[in-house]
Design a protein around this motif. Structure first.
Motif, PDB file in Angstrom:
ATOM      1  N   TYR A 178     -14.097  -8.026  25.441  1.00 21.39           N
ATOM      2  CA  TYR A 178     -13.277  -9.865  25.419  1.00 21.39           C
ATOM      3  C   TYR A 178     -13.735  -9.947  23.935  1.00 21.39           C
ATOM      4  O   TYR A 178     -12.368 -10.806  22.725  1.00 21.39           O
ATOM      5  N   LEU A 179     -14.212  -9.009  23.229  1.00 25.54           N
ATOM      6  CA  LEU A 179     -14.701  -9.601  21.857  1.00 25.54           C
ATOM      7  C   LEU A 179     -13.269  -9.073  20.927  1.00 25.54           C
ATOM      8  O   LEU A 179     -12.526  -9.476  19.935  1.00 25.54           O
ATOM      9  N   PHE A 180     -12.038  -8.498  21.497  1.00 31.00           N
ATOM     10  CA  PHE A 180     -10.989  -7.598  20.847  1.00 31.00           C
ATOM     11  C   PHE A 180     -10.416  -8.283  21.342  1.00 31.00           C
ATOM     12  O   PHE A 180      -8.959  -9.219  20.586  1.00 31.00           O
ATOM     13  N   ALA A 181     -10.283  -9.279  22.105  1.00 33.51           N
ATOM     14  CA  ALA A 181      -9.448 -10.343  22.969  1.00 33.51           C
ATOM     15  C   ALA A 181      -9.633 -11.509  21.976  1.00 33.51           C
ATOM     16  O   ALA A 181      -8.586 -12.204  21.611  1.00 33.51           O
TER      17      ALA A 181
ATOM     18  N   SER B 236     -23.452  -9.974  23.124  1.00 34.44           N
ATOM     19  CA  SER B 236     -22.593  -7.943  23.160  1.00 34.44           C
ATOM     20  C   SER B 236     -23.876  -7.574  22.652  1.00 34.44           C
ATOM     21  O   SER B 236     -24.303  -6.711  23.402  1.00 34.44           O
ATOM     22  N   VAL B 237     -24.305  -8.030  21.938  1.00 29.05           N
ATOM     23  CA  VAL B 237     -25.470  -7.177  21.190  1.00 29.05           C
ATOM     24  C   VAL B 237     -26.885  -7.292  22.142  1.00 29.05           C
ATOM     25  O   VAL B 237     -27.729  -6.313  21.916  1.00 29.05           O
ATOM     26  N   ARG B 238     -26.718  -7.847  22.666  1.00 33.06           N
ATOM     27  CA  ARG B 238     -28.231  -8.385  23.754  1.00 33.06           C
ATOM     28  C   ARG B 238     -27.758  -7.650  24.946  1.00 33.06           C
ATOM     29  O   ARG B 238     -28.712  -6.626  24.761  1.00 33.06           O
ATOM     30  N   LEU B 239     -26.213  -7.222  25.551  1.00 36.69           N
ATOM     31  CA  LEU B 239     -25.841  -6.416  26.538  1.00 36.69           C
ATOM     32  C   LEU B 239     -26.042  -4.881  26.382  1.00 36.69           C
ATOM     33  O   LEU B 239     -27.000  -3.957  26.893  1.00 36.69           O
ATOM     34  N   GLN B 240     -25.964  -4.929  24.729  1.00 37.38           N
ATOM     35  CA  GLN B 240     -26.257  -3.555  23.738  1.00 37.38           C
ATOM     36  C   GLN B 240     -27.506  -3.095  24.230  1.00 37.38           C
ATOM     37  O   GLN B 240     -27.767  -1.861  24.320  1.00 37.38           O
TER      38      GLN B 240
ATOM     39  N   SER C 227     -21.097  -4.061  28.900  1.00 31.87           N
ATOM     40  CA  SER C 227     -20.585  -4.232  27.644  1.00 31.87           C
ATOM     41  C   SER C 227     -19.484  -3.891  27.347  1.00 31.87           C
ATOM     42  O   SER C 227     -19.115  -4.313  26.171  1.00 31.87           O
ATOM     43  N   ARG C 228     -18.972  -3.465  28.051  1.00 28.76           N
ATOM     44  CA  ARG C 228     -18.031  -2.866  28.000  1.00 28.76           C
ATOM     45  C   ARG C 228     -16.538  -4.086  28.161  1.00 28.76           C
ATOM     46  O   ARG C 228     -16.028  -3.906  26.940  1.00 28.76           O
TER      47      ARG C 228
ATOM     48  N   LEU D 277     -16.000 -16.021  19.785  1.00 31.11           N
ATOM     49  CA  LEU D 277     -16.317 -14.701  18.983  1.00 31.11           C
ATOM     50  C   LEU D 277     -17.847 -14.724  18.217  1.00 31.11           C
ATOM     51  O   LEU D 277     -18.730 -14.187  19.403  1.00 31.11           O
ATOM     52  N   VAL D 278     -18.342 -15.769  18.402  1.00 35.46           N
ATOM     53  CA  VAL D 278     -19.887 -15.913  17.841  1.00 35.46           C
ATOM     54  C   VAL D 278     -20.754 -15.650  19.477  1.00 35.46           C
ATOM     55  O   VAL D 278     -21.738 -14.679  19.253  1.00 35.46           O
ATOM     56  N   VAL D 279     -20.865 -16.195  20.139  1.00 36.47           N
ATOM     57  CA  VAL D 279     -21.359 -16.494  21.126  1.00 36.47           C
ATOM     58  C   VAL D 279     -20.934 -14.833  22.085  1.00 36.47           C
ATOM     59  O   VAL D 279     -22.189 -14.592  22.404  1.00 36.47           O
TER      60      VAL D 279
END
Length: 308
Positions: A187-190, A31-35, A181-182, A24-26
């Motif tokens: 993936y984060l939600f899962a 995700s932050v980098r992609l955003q 990003s989507r 989750l942290v990774v």
């Protein structure tokens, strides 16, 4: 699951939670980098598209002001067109300077060549205004209306078209980053949902295999302490720590039962002589009085013979 110890169950769930939280942290960092990359690329692409349109519009406006100078014969009209042309020149220089601040490293060489042509274009038009206002409109027309000027303007148009193609291609990169990003968000939600499910599983395991059994064993221990020893101890068949505790309580119950049996046996043994003495006195009271006198006389006669 029942063959595992309580500690093994809890440690297993905690290990899964740690692994899941690591993912989750990774994924959060990714995700932050992609955003960030998506927002930066989108902003730079939008800014570049705006700059291309502004530069193209200003070049067109400067060309129109130049044609006004070419067609004017009065110096007042020439000065009016010249003032507007110089104003557009300054705006064009400001737009190019602002655009340069957002140019990427891989576009630096191409933009540098484009900027030099813009500077040549601006200086050429400034000289046009100077000649038209200080010498004559004809001198300005002669300076500006030539093949070198038209070639420079054509090169600028080609540069703008090249930049437009570059940023159009990057628009596809923006779309790709948006898709990644989507995907990262899902993936984060899962992962978050999985973490919640593991937390719920941990609560279930603690409640079913630890808290619930401990509560029942505690209740059974309280009943034994209150003297109610004829009861079954739950969870004695389990092989984990709860099973060991339940068997220890069962041994305590069995010891209490044996102690109670011993106490009852001692009480029964202590009461037996008193019981016989009581039966003897009761039987003696039931003998008729004349028989008691005979018995007493016989006892006295026997005593006299003994003295003789």
């Amino acid at each position: 699951m029942d063959n595992l110890g309580v500690a093994e169950k809890i440690y297993g769930i905690v290990a899964l939670l740690v692994i899941l939280m690591t993912f989750l942290v990774v994924m959060s960092i990714q995700s932050v980098r992609l955003q960030t990359a998506y927002r930066h690329l989108l902003a730079s692409s939008a800014s570049a598209a705006i700059n291309i349109e502004r530069v193209n519009g200003l070049i067109y406006a400067i060309v129109m002001e130049s044609r006004g100078i070419y067609m004017s014969t009065e110096r007042t009209k020439v000065r009016q067109f010249g003032d507007e042309l110089l104003k557009r020149n300054r705006e064009l220089a400001e737009v190019v300077a602002g655009w340069e601040e957002t140019v990427r490293f891989d576009d630096a060489a191409q933009f540098s060549a484009f900027k030099q042509r813009v500077i040549q274009f601006i200086e050429f038009r400034k000289e046009l205004v100077r000649r038209a206002t200080q010498i004559s409109p004809a001198a300005g027309r002669e300076w500006g209306d030539n093949d070198a000027n038209r070639a420079l303007r054509s090169q600028l148009n080609a540069d703008l078209e090249a930049f437009a193609r570059i940023y159009a291609d990057r628009a596809g990169d923006v779309t790709e980053l948006d898709g990644k990003s989507r995907y990262a968000s899902w993936y984060l939600f899962a992962l978050g949902l999985g973490a919640l499910m593991l937390a719920a599983l941990n609560v279930f395991v603690m409640r079913r295999y630890v808290i619930g059994p401990l509560s029942q064993i505690t209740e059974a221990t309280a009943l034994i302490a209150a003297g109610k020893i004829e009861l079954d101890i739950p969870f004695v068949s389990r092989t984990d720590e709860i099973g060991h505790l339940a068997r220890a309580v069962r041994n305590f119950r069995d010891a209490a039962c044996r102690n109670l049996e011993l106490e009852q046996l001692e009480i029964g043994t202590a009461k037996q002589p008193r019981y016989r003495d009581g039966r003897t006195r009761q039987a003696y009271r039931q003998i008729p009085r004349d028989q008691v006198a005979i018995v007493r006389g016989d006892q006295q006669h026997a005593a006299g013979h003994d003295h003789a």
